[in-house]
Scaffold this active site. Structure first.
Site, PDB file in Angstrom:
ATOM      1  N   GLU A  31       0.836  -1.204   0.000  1.00  0.00           N
ATOM      2  CA  GLU A  31       0.000   0.000   0.000  1.00  0.00           C
ATOM      3  C   GLU A  31       0.872   1.255   0.000  1.00  0.00           C
ATOM      4  O   GLU A  31       1.907   1.308   0.673  1.00  0.00           O
ATOM      5  CB  GLU A  31      -0.917   0.019   1.221  1.00  0.00           C
ATOM      6  CG  GLU A  31      -1.913  -1.109   1.276  1.00  0.00           C
ATOM      7  CD  GLU A  31      -2.967  -1.084   0.175  1.00  0.00           C
ATOM      8  OE1 GLU A  31      -2.972  -0.128  -0.647  1.00  0.00           O
ATOM      9  OE2 GLU A  31      -3.778  -2.011   0.131  1.00  0.00           O
ATOM     10  N   ASP A  34       2.935   2.562  -4.801  1.00  0.00           N
ATOM     11  CA  ASP A  34       2.907   2.794  -6.251  1.00  0.00           C
ATOM     12  C   ASP A  34       3.562   4.119  -6.620  1.00  0.00           C
ATOM     13  O   ASP A  34       4.415   4.166  -7.514  1.00  0.00           O
ATOM     14  CB  ASP A  34       1.473   2.717  -6.792  1.00  0.00           C
ATOM     15  CG  ASP A  34       0.481   3.586  -6.043  1.00  0.00           C
ATOM     16  OD1 ASP A  34       0.858   4.195  -5.020  1.00  0.00           O
ATOM     17  OD2 ASP A  34      -0.676   3.664  -6.487  1.00  0.00           O
ATOM     18  N   SER A 122     -12.592  -1.659  -6.538  1.00  0.00           N
ATOM     19  CA  SER A 122     -12.351  -1.100  -7.879  1.00  0.00           C
ATOM     20  C   SER A 122     -13.396  -1.515  -8.907  1.00  0.00           C
ATOM     21  O   SER A 122     -13.075  -2.047  -9.975  1.00  0.00           O
ATOM     22  CB  SER A 122     -10.945  -1.469  -8.362  1.00  0.00           C
ATOM     23  OG  SER A 122      -9.969  -0.943  -7.503  1.00  0.00           O
ATOM     24  N   SER A 123     -14.651  -1.219  -8.611  1.00  0.00           N
ATOM     25  CA  SER A 123     -15.711  -1.507  -9.576  1.00  0.00           C
ATOM     26  C   SER A 123     -15.550  -0.670 -10.839  1.00  0.00           C
ATOM     27  O   SER A 123     -15.868  -1.129 -11.947  1.00  0.00           O
ATOM     28  CB  SER A 123     -17.087  -1.246  -8.953  1.00  0.00           C
ATOM     29  OG  SER A 123     -17.185   0.087  -8.472  1.00  0.00           O
ATOM     30  N   ASP A 169      -5.211  -0.752 -10.379  1.00  0.00           N
ATOM     31  CA  ASP A 169      -6.563  -1.308 -10.443  1.00  0.00           C
ATOM     32  C   ASP A 169      -6.879  -1.848 -11.834  1.00  0.00           C
ATOM     33  O   ASP A 169      -7.374  -2.964 -11.992  1.00  0.00           O
ATOM     34  CB  ASP A 169      -7.590  -0.250 -10.046  1.00  0.00           C
ATOM     35  CG  ASP A 169      -7.432   0.197  -8.615  1.00  0.00           C
ATOM     36  OD1 ASP A 169      -6.681  -0.458  -7.866  1.00  0.00           O
ATOM     37  OD2 ASP A 169      -8.064   1.206  -8.248  1.00  0.00           O
TER      38      ASP A 169
END
Length: 378
Positions: A31, A34, A122-123, A169
């Site tokens: 976490e 990135d 992450s829809s 994602d």
């Protein structure tokens, strides 16, 4: 869900189309790494967006959202952008495909999903990846490579939805592989699959169903902390920083910046340690690293909250192998690796205690690591 989509498509457009799907994602560990040039370790899950699509012979896209019971129609030029926020995801994918030299023609579609909203799964990336994959298959003979499909989704967020997100994602939704997690190097964008089929364990999310909105741009502030330390170290990011390097500049950085950087350096190594542990089938080490990540996110990075810390404490009390906050923080889910013989007690205890303390039960979301974007074969 597939039958509902097919029935609505027939009712709405009077024909049949082709089914496509793409998954939501979890991130086992890694976490806030990135934007520091580090590693993330996501996997696609068995919660997905599904769409039926058929070429309609016009220059219009006609979209029906089954979940929202809403219809939208738009053209394929920049000035045709729809007002509806949910439709802008699909419009953006069309436009970003065209910008890259791809072909997109008018089509009809009905879509729905079972990715829980607001749980950090992450829809939106699943929706983007589903349509990016479908348009590549239907109009472009799958000539657009998979990384470009992920970037199409990311650019859709940036340019049409107002979210300046990273690549993780969409990467997970496009590249997902059943029974595998993926280590993505956020600096080089190289990736590698690692087997994840933990016999005797379950992977479960507990959604606190709370989200604390903070007014001081907490994510930006943490990124700025990391950038300040990296600059003092003479680096672009903290990717190559070590604890020794950080100790050498301890007197040149604030206590807060020091703690932020300390977490990132440790988290970078934990991702690599978890990869090694999975190759050995050592899930106890995986779990220990998850707890260490939670402690660091809570104490050093300060992105947890009371409710998530409480769920983590309950996991420890119940002998859960690994548990941590998942995502950016300040609410959402914990991700838990639980031995099957402790699962029932853990879930019952977490529900009872959390409800007694906060007035509602956490949402239980069991997940299985699954394939990403794909054509649905009957």
């Amino acid at each position: 869900m597939k039958e509902k989509i097919q029935n609505q498509f027939k009712k709405q457009f009077g024909t049949d189309g082709v089914l496509y799907a793409s998954s939501g994602r979890i991130n086992l560990i890694g976490e806030h790494t990135d934007y520091n040039g580090g590693f993330v370790f996501p996997g696609a899950i068995d919660k997905y967006i599904m769409a039926e699509i058929n070429v309609n012979g016009t220059d219009k896209v006609r979209v029906y959202s089954l979940d929202m019971d809403a219809y939208c129609e738009f053209g394929l030029k920049e000035e045709d952008a729809p007002q509806e926020q949910w439709a802008r995801y699909i419009f953006g994918v069309c436009r970003e495909t065209i910008k890259r030299g791809g072909t997109v023609k008018g089509f009809d579609t009905v879509f729905a999903g079972n990715v829980p909203l607001g749980a950090g799964l992450s829809s939106s990336a699943a929706l983007e990846s589903c349509f990016a994959f479908a348009l590549n298959d239907m109009f472009n003979e799958n000539k657009i490579d998979k990384f470009e499909l992920a970037k199409i989704g990311q650019s859709t967020e940036h340019n049409y939805c107002g979210v300046n997100c990273g690549i993780m994602d969409q990467f997970a939704s496009v590249f997902g592989k059943k029974d595998c997690l993926m280590r993505l190097d956020c600096r080089s964008l190289e990736h590698e699959y690692f087997p994840f089929h933990p016999e005797g364990y379950k992977l479960v999310l507990l959604n606190s169903k709370v989200k604390h909105e903070l007014v001081d741009s907490p994510y930006n502030k943490r990124r700025e902390s990391c950038e300040r330390v990296a600059a003092i170290l003479g680096m672009d990011t903290l990717r190559d920083a070590t604890y020794t390097m950080l100790a050498d500049v301890r007197d040149k950085v604030s206590d807060e910046d020091y703690r932020r950087a300390r977490f990132v350096i440790g988290e970078k190594q934990r991702v690599l340690d978890v990869c090694d542990a999975l190759e050995r089938g050592d899930y106890e080490t995986v779990g220990r690293c998850m707890y260490e990540t939670h402690d660091g996110l809570s104490r050093d990075y300060e992105v947890s909250c009371e409710e998530l810390d409480y769920l983590n404490d309950v996991a420890r009390e119940c002998g859960v192998t690994g548990s941590r906050i998942m995502g950016g923080g300040f609410g959402g889910c914990t991700i838990n690796l639980v031995k099957e013989d402790r699962y029932d007690n853990f879930i019952a205890t977490a529900k009872e205690k959390f409800n007694a303390k906060y007035g509602h039960e956490p949402e239980v979301i069991n997940v299985i690591i699954s394939d990403g974007a794909r054509k649905v074969i009957d």
